[in-house]
Motif scaffolding. Structure first.
Motif, mmCIF file in Angstrom:
data_model
loop_
_atom_site.group_PDB
_atom_site.id
_atom_site.type_symbol
_atom_site.label_atom_id
_atom_site.label_comp_id
_atom_site.label_asym_id
_atom_site.label_seq_id
_atom_site.Cartn_x
_atom_site.Cartn_y
_atom_site.Cartn_z
ATOM 1 N N TYR A 1 -10.435 3.807 0.225
ATOM 2 C CA TYR A 1 -9.025 3.404 0.098
ATOM 3 C C TYR A 1 -8.537 2.917 1.454
ATOM 4 O O TYR A 1 -9.030 3.365 2.508
ATOM 5 C CB TYR A 1 -8.160 4.579 -0.364
ATOM 6 N N ASP A 2 -7.550 2.055 1.411
ATOM 7 C CA ASP A 2 -7.026 1.479 2.652
ATOM 8 C C ASP A 2 -5.965 2.430 3.231
ATOM 9 O O ASP A 2 -4.776 2.176 3.124
ATOM 10 C CB ASP A 2 -6.423 0.109 2.311
ATOM 11 N N ASN A 3 -6.401 3.549 3.776
ATOM 12 C CA ASN A 3 -5.406 4.485 4.320
ATOM 13 C C ASN A 3 -5.703 4.841 5.768
ATOM 14 O O ASN A 3 -6.777 4.540 6.298
ATOM 15 C CB ASN A 3 -5.275 5.735 3.433
ATOM 16 N N SER A 4 -4.734 5.484 6.405
ATOM 17 C CA SER A 4 -4.851 5.702 7.846
ATOM 18 C C SER A 4 -5.971 6.690 8.175
ATOM 19 O O SER A 4 -6.574 6.612 9.234
ATOM 20 C CB SER A 4 -3.527 6.190 8.403
ATOM 21 N N TYR A 5 -6.268 7.626 7.259
ATOM 22 C CA TYR A 5 -7.353 8.575 7.563
ATOM 23 C C TYR A 5 -8.666 7.820 7.742
ATOM 24 O O TYR A 5 -9.396 8.011 8.713
ATOM 25 C CB TYR A 5 -7.517 9.631 6.455
ATOM 26 N N LYS B 1 -9.195 4.599 8.238
ATOM 27 C CA LYS B 1 -9.198 3.448 9.147
ATOM 28 C C LYS B 1 -9.776 3.737 10.528
ATOM 29 O O LYS B 1 -10.544 2.952 11.052
ATOM 30 C CB LYS B 1 -7.782 2.910 9.281
ATOM 31 N N GLU C 1 -11.076 11.416 -5.603
ATOM 32 C CA GLU C 1 -10.292 11.990 -4.492
ATOM 33 C C GLU C 1 -11.153 12.950 -3.697
ATOM 34 O O GLU C 1 -12.053 13.581 -4.257
ATOM 35 C CB GLU C 1 -9.117 12.825 -5.021
ATOM 36 N N ALA D 1 -8.445 11.313 0.791
ATOM 37 C CA ALA D 1 -7.442 10.805 -0.160
ATOM 38 C C ALA D 1 -7.126 11.921 -1.140
ATOM 39 O O ALA D 1 -8.034 12.452 -1.776
ATOM 40 C CB ALA D 1 -7.998 9.589 -0.895
ATOM 41 N N ARG E 1 -7.444 -0.609 -1.412
ATOM 42 C CA ARG E 1 -5.977 -0.634 -1.452
ATOM 43 C C ARG E 1 -5.446 0.730 -1.036
ATOM 44 O O ARG E 1 -6.185 1.703 -1.020
ATOM 45 C CB ARG E 1 -5.482 -0.860 -2.880
ATOM 46 N N LYS E 2 -4.142 0.778 -0.800
ATOM 47 C CA LYS E 2 -3.512 2.047 -0.427
ATOM 48 C C LYS E 2 -3.487 3.019 -1.615
ATOM 49 O O LYS E 2 -3.678 4.206 -1.474
ATOM 50 C CB LYS E 2 -2.073 1.810 0.031
ATOM 51 N N GLU E 3 -3.217 2.487 -2.798
ATOM 52 C CA GLU E 3 -3.039 3.339 -3.981
ATOM 53 C C GLU E 3 -4.349 4.006 -4.395
ATOM 54 O O GLU E 3 -5.403 3.365 -4.366
ATOM 55 C CB GLU E 3 -2.565 2.517 -5.195
#
Ligand code: ADP
Length: 486
Positions: free
Chosen positions: A49-53, A55, A14, A19, A101-103
């Motif tokens: 990770y596949d997150n909006s930050y 991307k 993290e 994340a 992934r998102k998780e």
């Protein structure tokens, strides 16, 4: 000759703001930045990770490779996140079908995901032209790295690089069965025992055995781990000569009530009363609470360690048995039963108790700013950042005397409050010594008693803002640790 400006690579699962699940992210997002200010060049490797930050950020592919978990081959890329975002270089390991992934945690194949991440991170370091002076691992998700660098054949080049493991939380160890031994890169089987703890492959135990230095996030937690470490006590005892506790800092640039953009209004020592009142007013309107009453809040994961399972009962004691006039606001998520118990009491205490289930960074900032007290009935608290954020925002912590809370929060003696000048009042919060629902309620009751000594309460509150828990001291302590090996 000693290297004056060490080059360190942090490896972590993290990092805020990329994340975050808890305090590990805050530490990973701040420590490298503050180390760089102390002439220690720090970089960080973490999973993509596949997150909006992530991307919409500028990244550059700097490495492409593949790895094997047994007979399955995974291709991966390492992406460099432009340093303009965090102030230091962050490398994101994007392993197709595993990390993208998102998780962050909680997938059925976490062992595969994080073993692959550690292999990829170590391969990436191994391929670099400039090798680090230190590899600094954080928690069990990176705990196999000190083993890989010493004993995996493909990492021969890294075997003399000192590794450090920081234990942010010893409850979580990431152990798995020998049926997954084939996930690991080929290594010298003479050393297989180093992976083992009580018949499983235990990445945290392995890191404690293999790393050159073991740190935890507060001195008191380090002491507590000698007798309460989720079955690692004997190991930590036997390795105690290489263990040390370094209290976390907080990022005082990010957590600053004078500049924090997430607040309704900013404030400093001079206008603290008004500033906190405006933020409190917003919270009370948003959550249907009474702005004329003191506000006690809880922020955190609903897990046994945080004592959150006792909140509902403590709240009912406060209102039904003690008849206290107080607002309670809870922000958190996790255990289903705890969530249900906190939902169940909403109707009975409407207008003075409210609950937000979920993760909400902005709301957390507003709660630190707008509350009078922050409740932390933790049974286990390795360091705890909430109490330090709370002090920084002029909010008195109410805490159980455990772990890092012991090192940062000192009880305000009510006798002194009545007899002394404000400068003579020691302490910065309310401390209790055993976690039961009744003790939590009693501690809140003491806090409210203090609140009603308005002169002392407001004068002491101003002083909270000046307490220094900033990172430079801790960043230096880590660098001193590194220098033992350079
Ligand atoms: P831990 O890492 O054990 O969860 P820490 O006190 O070290 O505890 O760090 C917790 C961090 O997570 C703090 O930054 C806190 O504000 C944040 N946090 C916890 N729960 C929530 C939530 N539901 N919404 C927003 N922030 C949260």
């Amino acid at each position: 000759m000693q290297t004056l400006s060490p080059f360190v690579i942090h490896i972590t699962a993290e990092c805020f703001p990329i994340a975050k699940v808890g305090g590990l992210a805050d530490v990973a997002g701040a420590l490298p930045k503050y180390q760089s200010l102390e002439r220690c060049s720090s970089k960080l490797i973490m999973p993509y990770y596949d997150n909006s930050y992530i991307k919409d950020k500028k990244v550059e592919v700097v490495f492409e490779h593949s790895l094997h978990l047994g007979s399955t081959t995974y291709t991966y890329q390492v992406l460099l996140l432009d340093p303009c975002y965090l102030g230091f270089e962050v490398y994101l390991v994007k392993i197709k079908d595993l990390t993208d992934r998102k998780e962050i945690y909680g997938c059925a194949d976490d062992v595969a995901r994080f073993t692959a991440f550690q292999v990829a991170a170590t391969q990436f370091i191994n391929s670099s032209e400039k090798l680090p002076d230190i590899i600094h691992c954080h928690d069990h998700h990176t705990g196999l790295v000190p083993f890989f660098t010493k004993y995996a054949f493909e990492f021969e080049k890294l075997k003399d690089i000192p590794t450090i493991i920081t234990i942010h939380n010893a409850q979580y160890q990431g152990y798995f069965g020998y049926d997954k031994l084939y996930y690991l890169p080929d290594f010298d089987h003479k050393h297989i025992g180093l992976l083992d703890w009580y018949g499983s492959i235990n990445p945290l135990a392995c890191a404690i055995k293999c790393a050159w230095k073991v740190t935890t996030v507060s001195p008191s937690y380090m002491n507590e781990l000698q007798y309460k470490a989720n079955h690692l006590e004997a190991l930590l005892m036997s390795e105690s000569q290489k263990c040390t506790g370094i209290l976390n800092g907080i990022d005082t640039q990010l957590w600053n009530p004078a500049t924090d953009k997430m607040l309704v209004t900013n404030y400093d020592q001079k206008n603290i009363s008004n500033g906190k009142q405006v933020n409190k007013q917003w919270l009370c309107e948003e959550f249907d609470l009474n702005p004329d009453l003191p506000l006690v809040s809880f922020i955190g994961r609903f897990v046994y360690e945080k004592g959150s399972d006792l909140l509902a009962e403590s709240i009912s004691y406060l209102y039904d048995k003690m008849g206290l006039e107080v607002n309670i606001l809870v922000l958190g998520s996790g255990d289903v039963q705890t969530t249900q118990s906190l939902e169940d009491i909403k109707t009975a205490y409407k207008g003075k108790y409210s609950l937000y289930v979920g993760y909400n960074e902005k709301l957390a900032h507003r709660i630190y700013a707008g509350s009078d007290f922050l409740l932390m009935p933790s049974r286990v608290e390795p360091c705890g950042l909430n109490q330090m954020y709370s002090l920084r925002y002029g909010t008195f912590p109410i805490v159980h005397h455990v772990g890092g809370l012991k090192d940062t929060i000192f009880n305000i003696d009510m006798q002194q409050v009545k007899q002394s000048g404000v400068d003579k009042i020691n302490g910065n919060g309310i401390v209790f010594h055993e976690v039961t629902s009744w003790n939590i309620a009693q501690a809140v009751s003491k806090a409210i008693h203090f609140y009603h000594h308005t002169y002392w309460f407001t004068a002491k509150r101003e002083q909270l803002l000046a307490i220094d828990h900033s990172w430079p001291r801790s960043a230096k302590d880590y660098i001193d640790c590194y220098k033992e090996y350079l």
